[in-house]
Motif scaffolding. Structure first.
Motif, PDB file in Angstrom:
ATOM      1  N   GLY A   1     -12.217  -4.306  -4.870  1.00 21.35           N
ATOM      2  CA  GLY A   1     -10.884  -4.868  -5.048  1.00 21.35           C
ATOM      3  C   GLY A   1     -10.458  -5.759  -3.897  1.00 21.35           C
ATOM      4  N   LEU A   2      -9.254  -5.494  -3.371  1.00 18.02           N
ATOM      5  CA  LEU A   2      -8.697  -6.300  -2.284  1.00 18.02           C
ATOM      6  C   LEU A   2      -8.892  -5.603  -0.938  1.00 18.02           C
ATOM      7  CD1 LEU A   2      -5.406  -7.414  -4.078  1.00 18.02           C
ATOM      8  CD2 LEU A   2      -7.513  -8.734  -3.788  1.00 18.02           C
ATOM      9  N   HIS A   3     -10.028  -4.973  -0.780  1.00 18.90           N
ATOM     10  CA  HIS A   3     -10.332  -4.201   0.425  1.00 18.90           C
ATOM     11  C   HIS A   3     -10.197  -5.029   1.695  1.00 18.90           C
ATOM     12  CE1 HIS A   3     -12.401  -1.445   3.125  1.00 18.90           C
ATOM     13  NE2 HIS A   3     -13.339  -2.358   3.366  1.00 18.90           N
TER      14      HIS A   3
ATOM     15  N   SER B   1      -8.480   4.169  -1.922  1.00 17.94           N
ATOM     16  CA  SER B   1      -9.043   3.373  -3.016  1.00 17.94           C
ATOM     17  C   SER B   1      -9.945   4.195  -3.921  1.00 17.94           C
ATOM     18  CB  SER B   1      -9.849   2.200  -2.445  1.00 17.94           C
ATOM     19  OG  SER B   1      -9.054   1.403  -1.591  1.00 17.94           O
TER      20      SER B   1
ATOM     21  N   PHE C   1      -1.162  -4.751  -2.027  1.00 21.83           N
ATOM     22  CA  PHE C   1      -2.461  -5.349  -2.306  1.00 21.83           C
ATOM     23  C   PHE C   1      -3.347  -4.405  -3.125  1.00 21.83           C
ATOM     24  CE2 PHE C   1      -0.878  -7.633   1.353  1.00 21.83           C
ATOM     25  CZ  PHE C   1      -1.211  -8.946   1.066  1.00 21.83           C
ATOM     26  N   SER C   2      -2.745  -3.720  -4.074  1.00 22.93           N
ATOM     27  CA  SER C   2      -3.507  -2.824  -4.937  1.00 22.93           C
ATOM     28  C   SER C   2      -3.742  -3.478  -6.289  1.00 22.93           C
ATOM     29  CB  SER C   2      -2.766  -1.500  -5.136  1.00 22.93           C
ATOM     30  OG  SER C   2      -1.549  -1.713  -5.834  1.00 22.93           O
ATOM     31  N   GLU C   3      -4.720  -2.938  -7.002  1.00 22.83           N
ATOM     32  CA  GLU C   3      -5.014  -3.382  -8.351  1.00 22.83           C
ATOM     33  C   GLU C   3      -4.916  -2.184  -9.284  1.00 22.83           C
ATOM     34  OE1 GLU C   3      -8.840  -5.213  -8.061  1.00 22.83           O
ATOM     35  OE2 GLU C   3      -8.016  -7.092  -7.287  1.00 22.83           O
TER      36      GLU C   3
ATOM     37  N   GLU D   1       0.831 -15.677   2.875  1.00 21.50           N
ATOM     38  CA  GLU D   1      -0.509 -16.209   2.643  1.00 21.50           C
ATOM     39  C   GLU D   1      -1.053 -16.887   3.897  1.00 21.50           C
ATOM     40  OE1 GLU D   1      -2.401 -15.594   0.019  1.00 21.50           O
ATOM     41  OE2 GLU D   1      -0.739 -14.332  -0.578  1.00 21.50           O
TER      42      GLU D   1
ATOM     43  N   GLU E   1      -8.538  -7.825   2.295  1.00 21.26           N
ATOM     44  CA  GLU E   1      -7.153  -8.227   2.541  1.00 21.26           C
ATOM     45  C   GLU E   1      -6.355  -7.084   3.161  1.00 21.26           C
ATOM     46  OE1 GLU E   1      -8.913  -8.824  -0.095  1.00 21.26           O
ATOM     47  OE2 GLU E   1      -8.534 -10.828  -0.898  1.00 21.26           O
ATOM     48  N   ARG E   2      -6.602  -5.879   2.676  1.00 20.22           N
ATOM     49  CA  ARG E   2      -5.856  -4.735   3.205  1.00 20.22           C
ATOM     50  C   ARG E   2      -6.324  -4.361   4.604  1.00 20.22           C
ATOM     51  NH1 ARG E   2      -6.696  -2.950  -2.339  1.00 20.22           N
ATOM     52  NH2 ARG E   2      -8.524  -1.781  -1.624  1.00 20.22           N
TER      53      ARG E   2
ATOM     54  N   LYS F   1     -16.081 -12.383   1.930  1.00 19.21           N
ATOM     55  CA  LYS F   1     -15.920 -12.235   0.487  1.00 19.21           C
ATOM     56  C   LYS F   1     -17.250 -12.416  -0.238  1.00 19.21           C
ATOM     57  CE  LYS F   1     -11.775 -11.237  -1.061  1.00 19.21           C
ATOM     58  NZ  LYS F   1     -11.579 -10.063  -1.945  1.00 19.21           N
TER      59      LYS F   1
END
Length: 352
Positions: free
Chosen positions: A148-150, A286, A333-335, A75, A152-153, A138
């Motif tokens: 999603g967590l685009h 994605s 980091f996927s949903e 983190e 972050e990736r 964000k």
């Protein structure tokens, strides 16, 4: 006096004791590990912003530990210092490529150790700026709930790809540790200009019309113009200049067929060329309202097939060397809504 907790990793108990004594005397808290594997076990249970590790150790050496720290990510950023007598340039390059941030000669000098620690703290303090950058990115992304967590990736893909370029003579004048960190910090701002795109276009559920696509393309200029205003206030802030370049140029293509300016080859800023690969890989992997997700293998085929046209071929070669780390990041980091599926070739137009 600092209250950071430092993890000291060395198979020699005498060296560990000397490092601990010096750091404790200057207000640092410390913990110890006897090798890389022991260090990872301790890091799984506790947070250490700075890790000082010997290079040569049994079971898992310092290079392997650096690689594992960067691979698993965390983190907060973990500043890693390698304690080593390997002072040749090729060894330093190897250490940087593995993910090390700094080096201290062995046997260590007390004053040098403390200055290296101070440098590490300065880097870690930049995380406050990073948090603000990410919050702004964000905010813009929040209008599109399908991403999603685009962010972050993408920032993690970009960092891995940039680190792989360390030591490449072609990029020796551009890439250093500061460049790597700036790419990581500013890459989330690549689509900041989408804040100015109407919902009717941004959230359109199918293929965009010619006029809609032209409007979507304008997000690069909108984002760059916003950042120009910030640059005017703080012209010496390197991160703002890099953020501007990424926002405006990450949709340029190596052969000149991209937008908004149709730049060719190395006229496209390096940071933008790096983020272009990270962004497209994530778009391919994605699910979107207009396409299902592609597999890692298919995504790699597409990116490698576009070497020299869409992407800088030297960056694609580096991507091929670290593609497994990309897959790991995508999975971590996927949903549930972003699970791989299949897609027809006609749908590739939407992600390019």
């Amino acid at each position: 006096m600092s209250e950071l907790k430092i993890l000291i990793v060395d198979d020699d108990p005498v060296t560990r004791s000397m490092l601990k004594h010096t750091l404790n005397a200057h207000g640092y808290l410390t913990a110890e590990a006897s090798d890389g594997a022991d260090a990872l076990a301790k890091m799984a249970a506790e947070t250490f912003p700075i890790v000082i590790s010997d290079w040569n150790m049994p079971n898992m050496n310092g290079l392997e530990l650096c690689e594992q720290i960067r691979k698993h990510d965390s983190e907060g950023y973990i500043y890693t210092i390698l304690l080593t007598s390997n002072n040749a340039m090729e060894d330093r390059v190897k250490g940087l490529r593995a993910g090390a941030d700094d080096f201290i000669g062995k046997p260590f000098n007390k004053d040098e150790l403390l200055e290296r620690m101070a440098a590490g703290e300065r880097v870690l303090n930049l995380e406050t700026r990073e948090a603000l950058i990410f919050a702004l990115a964000k905010l813009a992304e929040s209008r599109d709930t399908d991403t999603g967590l685009h962010l972050e990736r993408v920032q993690r893909y970009a960092r891995f790809l940039t680190q792989e370029l360390v030591g490449d003579p072609a990029f020796a004048d551009e890439i250093d540790e500061e460049f790597i960190q700036l790419v990581y910090q500013t890459s989330p701002l690549h689509d900041i200009g989408k804040v100015g795109i109407p919902d009717s276009v941004l959230l359109h559920p199918g293929k965009l019309s010619k006029d809609q696509f032209k409007l979507m393309q304008s997000h690069t200029v909108i984002g760059a113009d916003c950042l120009k205003g910030a640059i005017a206030k703080s012209p010496k802030a390197k991160f703002l200049h890099m953020a501007h370049d990424i926002a405006r140029f990450h949709h340029e293509k190596f052969d000149g067929s991209g937008y908004p300016d149709g730049l060719v080859g190395e006229k496209i800023p390096l940071a933008a060329r790096i983020v272009a690969i990270a962004d497209v890989y994530d778009a391919l992997r994605s699910r979107r309202i207009y396409k299902p997700a592609f597999s890692h293998e298919r995504s790699c085929e597409i990116i490698c097939g576009d070497a020299g046209s869409h992407f800088d071929p030297r960056l694609v070669a580096a991507f091929e060397r670290v593609h497994e780390q990309f897959a790991t990041i995508a999975e971590r980091f996927s949903e549930p809504s972003e699970l791989p599926g299949s897609a027809e070739p006609k749908e590739l137009e939407m992600v390019h």
